[in-house]
Motif scaffolding. Structure first.
Motif, PDB file in Angstrom:
ATOM      1  N   LEU A   1       0.851  -1.195   0.000  1.00 62.43           N
ATOM      2  CA  LEU A   1       0.000   0.000   0.000  1.00 62.43           C
ATOM      3  C   LEU A   1       0.882   1.239   0.000  1.00 62.43           C
ATOM      4  O   LEU A   1       1.660   1.456   0.933  1.00 62.43           O
ATOM      5  CB  LEU A   1      -0.909   0.003   1.221  1.00 62.43           C
ATOM      6  N   LEU A   2       0.768   2.047  -1.052  1.00 65.86           N
ATOM      7  CA  LEU A   2       1.541   3.280  -1.191  1.00 65.86           C
ATOM      8  C   LEU A   2       0.696   4.468  -0.757  1.00 65.86           C
ATOM      9  O   LEU A   2      -0.396   4.691  -1.285  1.00 65.86           O
ATOM     10  CB  LEU A   2       1.977   3.463  -2.651  1.00 65.86           C
ATOM     11  N   ASN A   3       1.184   5.205   0.222  1.00 71.93           N
ATOM     12  CA  ASN A   3       0.587   6.485   0.611  1.00 71.93           C
ATOM     13  C   ASN A   3       1.509   7.579   0.079  1.00 71.93           C
ATOM     14  O   ASN A   3       2.700   7.577   0.375  1.00 71.93           O
ATOM     15  CB  ASN A   3       0.454   6.572   2.130  1.00 71.93           C
ATOM     16  N   TYR A   4       0.972   8.456  -0.752  1.00 77.34           N
ATOM     17  CA  TYR A   4       1.814   9.478  -1.383  1.00 77.34           C
ATOM     18  C   TYR A   4       1.188  10.854  -1.226  1.00 77.34           C
ATOM     19  O   TYR A   4      -0.011  11.004  -0.968  1.00 77.34           O
ATOM     20  CB  TYR A   4       2.032   9.163  -2.863  1.00 77.34           C
ATOM     21  N   GLY A   5       2.015  11.873  -1.352  1.00 77.44           N
ATOM     22  CA  GLY A   5       1.548  13.249  -1.311  1.00 77.44           C
ATOM     23  C   GLY A   5       1.597  13.846  -2.696  1.00 77.44           C
ATOM     24  O   GLY A   5       2.559  13.647  -3.440  1.00 77.44           O
ATOM     25  N   LEU A   6       0.537  14.566  -3.070  1.00 77.70           N
ATOM     26  CA  LEU A   6       0.472  15.206  -4.384  1.00 77.70           C
ATOM     27  C   LEU A   6       0.229  16.695  -4.194  1.00 77.70           C
ATOM     28  O   LEU A   6      -0.807  17.105  -3.662  1.00 77.70           O
ATOM     29  CB  LEU A   6      -0.654  14.582  -5.216  1.00 77.70           C
ATOM     30  N   GLU A   7       1.205  17.507  -4.585  1.00 77.23           N
ATOM     31  CA  GLU A   7       1.050  18.959  -4.540  1.00 77.23           C
ATOM     32  C   GLU A   7       0.643  19.451  -5.910  1.00 77.23           C
ATOM     33  O   GLU A   7       1.152  18.978  -6.930  1.00 77.23           O
ATOM     34  CB  GLU A   7       2.357  19.630  -4.113  1.00 77.23           C
ATOM     35  N   PHE A   8      -0.289  20.424  -5.952  1.00 72.52           N
ATOM     36  CA  PHE A   8      -0.741  20.938  -7.241  1.00 72.52           C
ATOM     37  C   PHE A   8      -0.909  22.453  -7.197  1.00 72.52           C
ATOM     38  O   PHE A   8      -1.163  23.047  -6.143  1.00 72.52           O
ATOM     39  CB  PHE A   8      -2.057  20.269  -7.670  1.00 72.52           C
ATOM     40  N   ALA A   9      -0.721  23.059  -8.367  1.00 72.65           N
ATOM     41  CA  ALA A   9      -0.906  24.499  -8.543  1.00 72.65           C
ATOM     42  C   ALA A   9      -2.208  24.744  -9.290  1.00 72.65           C
ATOM     43  O   ALA A   9      -2.589  23.969 -10.167  1.00 72.65           O
ATOM     44  CB  ALA A   9       0.259  25.089  -9.329  1.00 72.65           C
ATOM     45  N   VAL A  10      -2.896  25.822  -8.943  1.00 66.72           N
ATOM     46  CA  VAL A  10      -4.160  26.187  -9.587  1.00 66.72           C
ATOM     47  C   VAL A  10      -4.006  27.548 -10.247  1.00 66.72           C
ATOM     48  O   VAL A  10      -3.530  28.505  -9.624  1.00 66.72           O
ATOM     49  CB  VAL A  10      -5.318  26.229  -8.572  1.00 66.72           C
ATOM     50  N   TYR A  11      -4.408  27.618 -11.520  1.00 64.91           N
ATOM     51  CA  TYR A  11      -4.406  28.885 -12.252  1.00 64.91           C
ATOM     52  C   TYR A  11      -5.797  29.141 -12.806  1.00 64.91           C
ATOM     53  O   TYR A  11      -6.426  28.238 -13.376  1.00 64.91           O
ATOM     54  CB  TYR A  11      -3.395  28.848 -13.399  1.00 64.91           C
ATOM     55  N   VAL A  12      -6.278  30.372 -12.640  1.00 67.30           N
ATOM     56  CA  VAL A  12      -7.577  30.781 -13.162  1.00 67.30           C
ATOM     57  C   VAL A  12      -7.350  31.967 -14.093  1.00 67.30           C
ATOM     58  O   VAL A  12      -6.818  32.997 -13.665  1.00 67.30           O
ATOM     59  CB  VAL A  12      -8.547  31.171 -12.031  1.00 67.30           C
ATOM     60  N   ASN A  13      -7.720  31.795 -15.342  1.00 66.79           N
ATOM     61  CA  ASN A  13      -7.491  32.838 -16.357  1.00 66.79           C
ATOM     62  C   ASN A  13      -6.025  33.277 -16.377  1.00 66.79           C
ATOM     63  O   ASN A  13      -5.715  34.458 -16.558  1.00 66.79           O
ATOM     64  CB  ASN A  13      -8.400  34.052 -16.107  1.00 66.79           C
ATOM     65  N   GLY A  14      -5.144  32.320 -16.175  1.00 72.37           N
ATOM     66  CA  GLY A  14      -3.714  32.608 -16.218  1.00 72.37           C
ATOM     67  C   GLY A  14      -3.136  33.163 -14.931  1.00 72.37           C
ATOM     68  O   GLY A  14      -1.924  33.367 -14.841  1.00 72.37           O
ATOM     69  N   ASN A  15      -3.971  33.385 -13.918  1.00 72.10           N
ATOM     70  CA  ASN A  15      -3.512  33.939 -12.650  1.00 72.10           C
ATOM     71  C   ASN A  15      -3.441  32.849 -11.595  1.00 72.10           C
ATOM     72  O   ASN A  15      -4.365  32.039 -11.448  1.00 72.10           O
ATOM     73  CB  ASN A  15      -4.447  35.050 -12.181  1.00 72.10           C
ATOM     74  N   SER A  16      -2.365  32.825 -10.825  1.00 71.21           N
ATOM     75  CA  SER A  16      -2.166  31.781  -9.822  1.00 71.21           C
ATOM     76  C   SER A  16      -3.114  31.936  -8.646  1.00 71.21           C
ATOM     77  O   SER A  16      -3.296  33.042  -8.122  1.00 71.21           O
ATOM     78  CB  SER A  16      -0.720  31.799  -9.321  1.00 71.21           C
ATOM     79  N   ARG A  17      -3.717  30.801  -8.221  1.00 67.27           N
ATOM     80  CA  ARG A  17      -4.513  30.750  -6.993  1.00 67.27           C
ATOM     81  C   ARG A  17      -3.696  30.144  -5.858  1.00 67.27           C
ATOM     82  O   ARG A  17      -4.204  29.987  -4.747  1.00 67.27           O
ATOM     83  CB  ARG A  17      -5.757  29.892  -7.226  1.00 67.27           C
TER      84      ARG A  17
END
Length: 210
Positions: free
Chosen positions: A181-197
């Motif tokens: 069983l693999l427990n992993y962390g996933l980091e993600f970036a969000v962009y709305v209309n080209g602008n970072s959230r």
């Protein structure tokens, strides 16, 4: 053999301000769609331990739950937290294990997954280029019952299929020949209309079966 995991993220439910790359904000596990070998997708909650066979290729990406084209969600960091096999929980390290009874070296021979890669193209995804000539309205002299064939606006008949097309950014890696069983962390970036959230993260599971 390939398993695709698509996390569907409702960005309107995310904190109004995300963190930085090195200090992302933790969020609840988003729901997911799972597809194996290009089969039909099945829906699961975020705590689902995705079952995969050994020596499987894994592809993971994130989509806006409403699939708005103005929103881009990109995985930017993959962290292998823990690996639980028949011998118990083992913590991943990136160097030589200081305690070989409790740790696995992800760079060594006995590793349950390969080094993940970040990509933006799916080699199996096809697109379609329409003919250069733009259509005109059909003659209105055709009987109404024939409109399905002779009326309306038609694409040129010399369009061409293309491959590959740009797809959602994703992370991919190969599972080894160990079950656990693999427990992993996933980091993600969000962009709305080209602008970072901002940046966010969560920690789901993959269950590698023998």
């Amino acid at each position: 053999m390939r398993t695709q995991i698509i996390f569907t993220v409702d960005i309107d439910s995310l904190p109004s301000e995300g963190g930085s790359f090195d200090a992302p904000v933790a969020v609840a596990h988003p729901s997911m769609l799972v597809s194996q070998d290009n089969g039909a997708s099945t829906s699961h909650d975020g705590d689902y331990q995705v079952p995969v066979p050994q020596e499987e290729q894994i592809q993971i990406w994130l989509e806006d739950v409403s699939r708005r084209p103005s929103i881009v969600i990109a995985p930017v960091r993959f962290i292998a937290h823990t690996w639980k096999d028949g011998d118990g929980v083992k913590t991943f390290v990136t160097g030589t294990p200081t305690n070989p009874d409790t740790q696995i070296n992800v760079l060594g021979d006995d590793k349950p997954l390969s080094l993940p890669s970040f990509m933006e193209r799916h080699a199996e995804e096809y697109g379609f280029d329409y003919a250069a000539t733009q259509p005109l309205w059909a003659d209105d002299s055709a009987p109404f019952t024939a409109y399905w064939k002779d009326g309306g606006v038609m694409a040129g008949q010399d369009g061409q299929a293309t491959m590959p097309r740009i797809h959602n950014p994703y992370v991919t890696f190969d599972i080894g020949n160990s079950a656990g069983l693999l427990n992993y962390g996933l980091e993600f970036a969000v962009y709305v209309n080209g602008n970072s959230r901002g940046y966010f993260w969560f920690d789901p599971y993959i269950n590698v079966r023998s």
